[in-house]
Scaffold this motif. Structure first.
Motif, mmCIF file in Angstrom:
data_model
loop_
_atom_site.group_PDB
_atom_site.id
_atom_site.type_symbol
_atom_site.label_atom_id
_atom_site.label_comp_id
_atom_site.label_asym_id
_atom_site.label_seq_id
_atom_site.Cartn_x
_atom_site.Cartn_y
_atom_site.Cartn_z
ATOM 1 N N PRO A 447 -21.419 -43.819 -5.532
ATOM 2 C CA PRO A 447 -20.557 -44.969 -5.275
ATOM 3 C C PRO A 447 -21.279 -46.135 -4.602
ATOM 4 O O PRO A 447 -21.042 -47.295 -4.949
ATOM 5 N N MET A 448 -22.163 -45.844 -3.641
ATOM 6 C CA MET A 448 -22.909 -46.929 -3.002
ATOM 7 C C MET A 448 -23.833 -47.617 -4.001
ATOM 8 O O MET A 448 -23.985 -48.846 -3.990
ATOM 9 N N GLY A 449 -24.455 -46.842 -4.885
ATOM 10 C CA GLY A 449 -25.312 -47.439 -5.904
ATOM 11 C C GLY A 449 -24.541 -48.296 -6.879
ATOM 12 O O GLY A 449 -24.999 -49.374 -7.276
ATOM 13 N N VAL A 450 -23.348 -47.836 -7.280
ATOM 14 C CA VAL A 450 -22.519 -48.613 -8.199
ATOM 15 C C VAL A 450 -22.098 -49.932 -7.563
ATOM 16 O O VAL A 450 -22.184 -51.004 -8.179
ATOM 17 N N CYS A 451 -21.637 -49.873 -6.330
ATOM 18 C CA CYS A 451 -21.193 -51.094 -5.638
ATOM 19 C C CYS A 451 -22.337 -52.085 -5.491
ATOM 20 O O CYS A 451 -22.180 -53.290 -5.743
ATOM 21 N N ALA A 452 -23.504 -51.599 -5.083
ATOM 22 C CA ALA A 452 -24.653 -52.483 -4.923
ATOM 23 C C ALA A 452 -25.065 -53.090 -6.262
ATOM 24 O O ALA A 452 -25.367 -54.288 -6.353
ATOM 25 N N ALA A 453 -25.054 -52.277 -7.322
ATOM 26 C CA ALA A 453 -25.449 -52.775 -8.643
ATOM 27 C C ALA A 453 -24.500 -53.858 -9.128
ATOM 28 O O ALA A 453 -24.931 -54.895 -9.653
ATOM 29 N N LEU A 454 -23.204 -53.643 -8.970
ATOM 30 C CA LEU A 454 -22.242 -54.625 -9.456
ATOM 31 C C LEU A 454 -22.294 -55.911 -8.637
ATOM 32 O O LEU A 454 -22.162 -57.007 -9.186
ATOM 33 N N LEU A 455 -22.486 -55.798 -7.342
ATOM 34 C CA LEU A 455 -22.640 -56.999 -6.521
ATOM 35 C C LEU A 455 -23.837 -57.821 -6.981
ATOM 36 O O LEU A 455 -23.771 -59.050 -7.046
ATOM 37 N N LYS A 456 -24.928 -57.160 -7.335
ATOM 38 C CA LYS A 456 -26.129 -57.879 -7.780
ATOM 39 C C LYS A 456 -25.923 -58.504 -9.157
ATOM 40 O O LYS A 456 -26.335 -59.648 -9.389
ATOM 41 N N VAL A 457 -25.293 -57.777 -10.068
ATOM 42 C CA VAL A 457 -25.107 -58.288 -11.430
ATOM 43 C C VAL A 457 -24.165 -59.485 -11.455
ATOM 44 O O VAL A 457 -24.402 -60.478 -12.146
ATOM 45 N N GLU A 458 -23.066 -59.415 -10.691
ATOM 46 C CA GLU A 458 -22.048 -60.462 -10.729
ATOM 47 C C GLU A 458 -22.441 -61.711 -9.947
ATOM 48 O O GLU A 458 -21.824 -62.757 -10.109
ATOM 49 N N ALA A 459 -23.469 -61.627 -9.124
ATOM 50 C CA ALA A 459 -23.774 -62.738 -8.225
ATOM 51 C C ALA A 459 -24.548 -63.864 -8.885
ATOM 52 O O ALA A 459 -24.563 -64.979 -8.374
ATOM 53 N N PHE A 460 -25.179 -63.630 -10.049
ATOM 54 C CA PHE A 460 -26.098 -64.610 -10.619
ATOM 55 C C PHE A 460 -25.824 -64.798 -12.109
ATOM 56 O O PHE A 460 -25.386 -63.873 -12.786
ATOM 57 N N PRO A 461 -26.110 -65.999 -12.651
ATOM 58 C CA PRO A 461 -25.888 -66.271 -14.075
ATOM 59 C C PRO A 461 -26.945 -65.617 -14.956
ATOM 60 O O PRO A 461 -27.989 -65.158 -14.479
ATOM 61 N N ALA A 462 -26.677 -65.611 -16.268
ATOM 62 C CA ALA A 462 -27.548 -64.909 -17.210
ATOM 63 C C ALA A 462 -28.946 -65.518 -17.285
ATOM 64 O O ALA A 462 -29.901 -64.825 -17.604
ATOM 65 N N THR A 463 -29.070 -66.810 -16.994
ATOM 66 C CA THR A 463 -30.360 -67.477 -17.162
ATOM 67 C C THR A 463 -31.452 -66.909 -16.266
ATOM 68 O O THR A 463 -32.625 -66.934 -16.627
ATOM 69 N N PHE A 464 -31.092 -66.420 -15.082
ATOM 70 C CA PHE A 464 -32.110 -65.808 -14.223
ATOM 71 C C PHE A 464 -31.575 -64.535 -13.558
ATOM 72 O O PHE A 464 -32.015 -64.147 -12.483
ATOM 73 N N ARG A 465 -30.645 -63.857 -14.226
ATOM 74 C CA ARG A 465 -30.006 -62.678 -13.640
ATOM 75 C C ARG A 465 -31.002 -61.557 -13.359
ATOM 76 O O ARG A 465 -31.035 -60.990 -12.260
ATOM 77 N N VAL A 466 -31.844 -61.214 -14.350
ATOM 78 C CA VAL A 466 -32.773 -60.098 -14.155
ATOM 79 C C VAL A 466 -33.807 -60.436 -13.093
ATOM 80 O O VAL A 466 -34.205 -59.591 -12.287
ATOM 81 N N THR A 467 -34.263 -61.699 -13.069
ATOM 82 C CA THR A 467 -35.226 -62.107 -12.047
ATOM 83 C C THR A 467 -34.638 -61.950 -10.654
ATOM 84 O O THR A 467 -35.302 -61.442 -9.738
ATOM 85 N N ALA A 468 -33.374 -62.354 -10.470
ATOM 86 C CA ALA A 468 -32.733 -62.216 -9.162
ATOM 87 C C ALA A 468 -32.569 -60.748 -8.777
ATOM 88 O O ALA A 468 -32.867 -60.343 -7.651
ATOM 89 N N ILE A 469 -32.102 -59.932 -9.740
ATOM 90 C CA ILE A 469 -31.950 -58.503 -9.458
ATOM 91 C C ILE A 469 -33.291 -57.876 -9.133
ATOM 92 O O ILE A 469 -33.419 -57.042 -8.233
ATOM 93 N N ALA A 470 -34.334 -58.294 -9.885
ATOM 94 C CA ALA A 470 -35.670 -57.740 -9.645
ATOM 95 C C ALA A 470 -36.198 -58.122 -8.270
ATOM 96 O O ALA A 470 -36.818 -57.305 -7.583
ATOM 97 N N LEU A 471 -35.942 -59.366 -7.831
ATOM 98 C CA LEU A 471 -36.389 -59.781 -6.500
ATOM 99 C C LEU A 471 -35.684 -58.981 -5.409
ATOM 100 O O LEU A 471 -36.309 -58.566 -4.417
ATOM 101 N N ILE A 472 -34.385 -58.762 -5.584
ATOM 102 C CA ILE A 472 -33.647 -57.949 -4.611
ATOM 103 C C ILE A 472 -34.197 -56.526 -4.582
ATOM 104 O O ILE A 472 -34.456 -55.955 -3.521
ATOM 105 N N SER A 473 -34.395 -55.961 -5.770
ATOM 106 C CA SER A 473 -34.896 -54.593 -5.854
ATOM 107 C C SER A 473 -36.321 -54.482 -5.344
ATOM 108 O O SER A 473 -36.708 -53.462 -4.766
#
Length: 542
Positions: A447-473
């Protein structure tokens, strides 16, 4: 037959069509077009294609969880077979997580600039090759070779996380993302169970015995990478990514195939059209008509909400007039609001990762310390505990009505309490108490992993979504690497009974504090990125 996955949608198609027409004004950004394409994905609903996404991306997630689960016994076995000193042993988890951080750095730009799907396929192929190389290591291998392979394992395992999350989220309706991520994390949790069975079969002494077969375990862990390749090959490239890249033919083809998988017959003319070039002076007939209406009805904005300077109007599904600021069409990760969200989510994910990696790495020692006088072997206790994350996902899915942020806080508090129980030395020698505590805090992983993943995915637009998630990770991997490294540094030898009692208590307390802090930080996350509903809280589905 119909797909067993069912979901309810409340989209007003006429308003969606109107919003889409307005978004086609000259000069509208690729990001806005990507949002229109995501609207089209929403209208296709949930069906067999989303089941394929769960199978493909879930298999890739399963690979990463098996890698995480095997780290502790594998490093113990390498230290035993290659006669590594405590300092040299401590470099093994450090190399693994440093490799993972490099993988995060590479994953973002490659997936955002090249391809989501092809990047994931490349990652899975490299992962399979990496574990074959582990299994064929010669007995005379040097420390540098061991560190290189451990870094490569971390590199390939980490790359798939942000890429897979983005591809899955962009291939499903917004309202279905929460349960989709739960399903993928369920597959990931199954990876811990499969890894525990593999450890029991190939390394019954957690790498401390001469008869443990760590090479066979490496081949066992590498097999899911090979199996997941054909599943990922069946997936389409993310339609939102193709739209952001300006590939009109690509996103229309992807939408058509998703519609076919889901049993929807939608004409090609219904798909979003790309915006006209900026230099085109002649307006589209629909736009000219809208401009004429706007000139004859100047009071329209006043009936809804105040006009925003330098903005483009758009209608949402509820019929309200929204304003898309022109300066926001040049959205950047380095805007203040994006950067503040990035820092907050990084701190949340880093503390969560430290708790998960440190507590997972500690399980082996906790079970070994309770070996005396118990009826079950430590490996059997490990198998029982590995079921807990799967059970936790079912519990979390039933509690989605709490909202993503509150759900994260509830499970982080539960994990912290379970860890604090293990601080009492008298309780650590009772196998039932150790198992119940480990079961409880492992139940919170999913559950903690799901919540963290969804917060990261929903926070940024598609144009740089993976880059933002990658920086957080990437940043979270620093603390993720710290947990296992501290375990190796604080122990005098690779054996579990080499722990100093005081050092063990301090380490467990640090894990409990990290779990609790991650929950409080999630509670402070902006409501706009709290879940896929856009209202800051999840809604219960009847």
């Amino acid at each position: 037959g119909e797909c067993p996955i069912q979901f309810k949608f409340s989209a007003n198609k006429s308003m969606a069509e109107e919003a889409r027409r307005i978004r086609q004004r000259p000069g509208v950004s690729a990001e806005t077009l990507a949002s229109s394409v995501q609207d089209a994905v929403d209208e296709l609903g949930v069906g067999w294609y989303q089941a394929l996404v769960v199978a493909g991306i879930g298999s890739a997630a399963l690979v990463e969880s098996m890698e995480m689960g095997m780290v502790a016994p594998l490093h113990t076995a390498l230290g035993h077979d290659y006669r590594l000193s405590p300092t040299e042993r401590a470099f093994l988890p450090l190399a693994t997580y440093l490799g993972a951080m490099v993988g995060m750095v590479v994953a973002g730009p490659i997936a955002d600039l090249w391809s989501r799907k092809r990047s994931l396929l490349t990652t899975l192929s490299l992962s399979c090759i990496c574990y074959i190389a582990h299994a064929t290591l010669p007995a005379s291998a040097r420390l540098g070779t061991l560190l290189f392979l451990r870094a490569a394992g971390g590199f390939t395992g980490a790359m798939g996380i942000p890429i897979g999350l983005a591809l899955a989220a962009e291939s499903a309706p917004r309202e279905a993302r929460l349960r989709l991520v739960f399903a993928i994390c369920l597959m990931s949790s199954i990876g811990y169970m499969v890894e525990a069975v593999g450890v029991s079969a190939f390394m019954p002494h957690f790498g401390e015995g001469d008869n443990d077969h760590w090479r066979s375990l490496c081949l066992f862990v590498g097999m899911p990478s090979l199996v997941s390749l054909p599943l990922v090959m069946l997936l389409e490239e993310s339609p939102a990514f193709l739209a952001a890249q300006g590939d009109q033919e690509g996103y229309r083809r992807a939408l058509g195939r998703i519609a076919a998988w889901n049993g929807r017959s939608t004409p090609a003319e219904a798909w979003p059209q790309p915006p006209a070039p900026v230099h085109e002076r002649a307006p589209l007939p629909a736009i000219a008509e809208e401009n004429a209406v706007a000139q004859t009805a100047p009071s329209l904005p006043a009936l809804t909400q105040p006009a925003v300077p330098n903005s483009t109007p758009a209608l949402n599904d509820g019929g309200k007039l929204l304003c898309i600021r022109d300066d926001e069409t040049q959205s950047s990760l380095f805007r203040w609001n994006n950067m503040s969200t990035l820092v907050l989510l990084t701190a949340m994910d880093a503390t969560r990762s430290y708790f998960c990696s440190g507590s997972s790495y500690l399980c082996k020692d906790l079970f070994e310390m309770s070996r005396i006088g118990q009826g079950f072997s430590p490996t059997r206790l490990n198998i029982i505990a590995s079921i807990s994350p799967v059970f936790g996902l079912f519990v979390g899915e039933r509690l989605v009505c709490l909202g993503v942020r509150r759900l994260m806080l509830a499970f982080s508090t539960c994990a912290a309490g379970a860890l604090i129980i293990l601080c009492f030395e008298s309780l650590r020698f009772y196998p039932a108490m150790v198992l119940s505590s480990v079961w409880t805090y492992k139940l919170c992983y999913g559950p903690m992993g799901v919540c963290a993943a969804l917060l990261k995915v929903e926070a940024f637009p598609a144009t740089f979504r993976v880059t933002a998630i990658a920086l957080i990770s990437l940043a979270s991997k620093l603390l993720c690497a710290l947990g296992p490294t501290l375990v190796e540094v604080l122990k005098r030898e690779e054996l579990a009974d080499s722990w100093d009692s005081k050092a063990l208590v301090h380490f467990i307390l640090s894990l409990a504090l990290a779990a609790q802090v991650s929950g409080f930080l999630a509670l402070a996350a902006p409501r706009a990125c709290a879940d896929s509903t856009g209202h800051g809280e999840a809604t219960c589905q009847s």
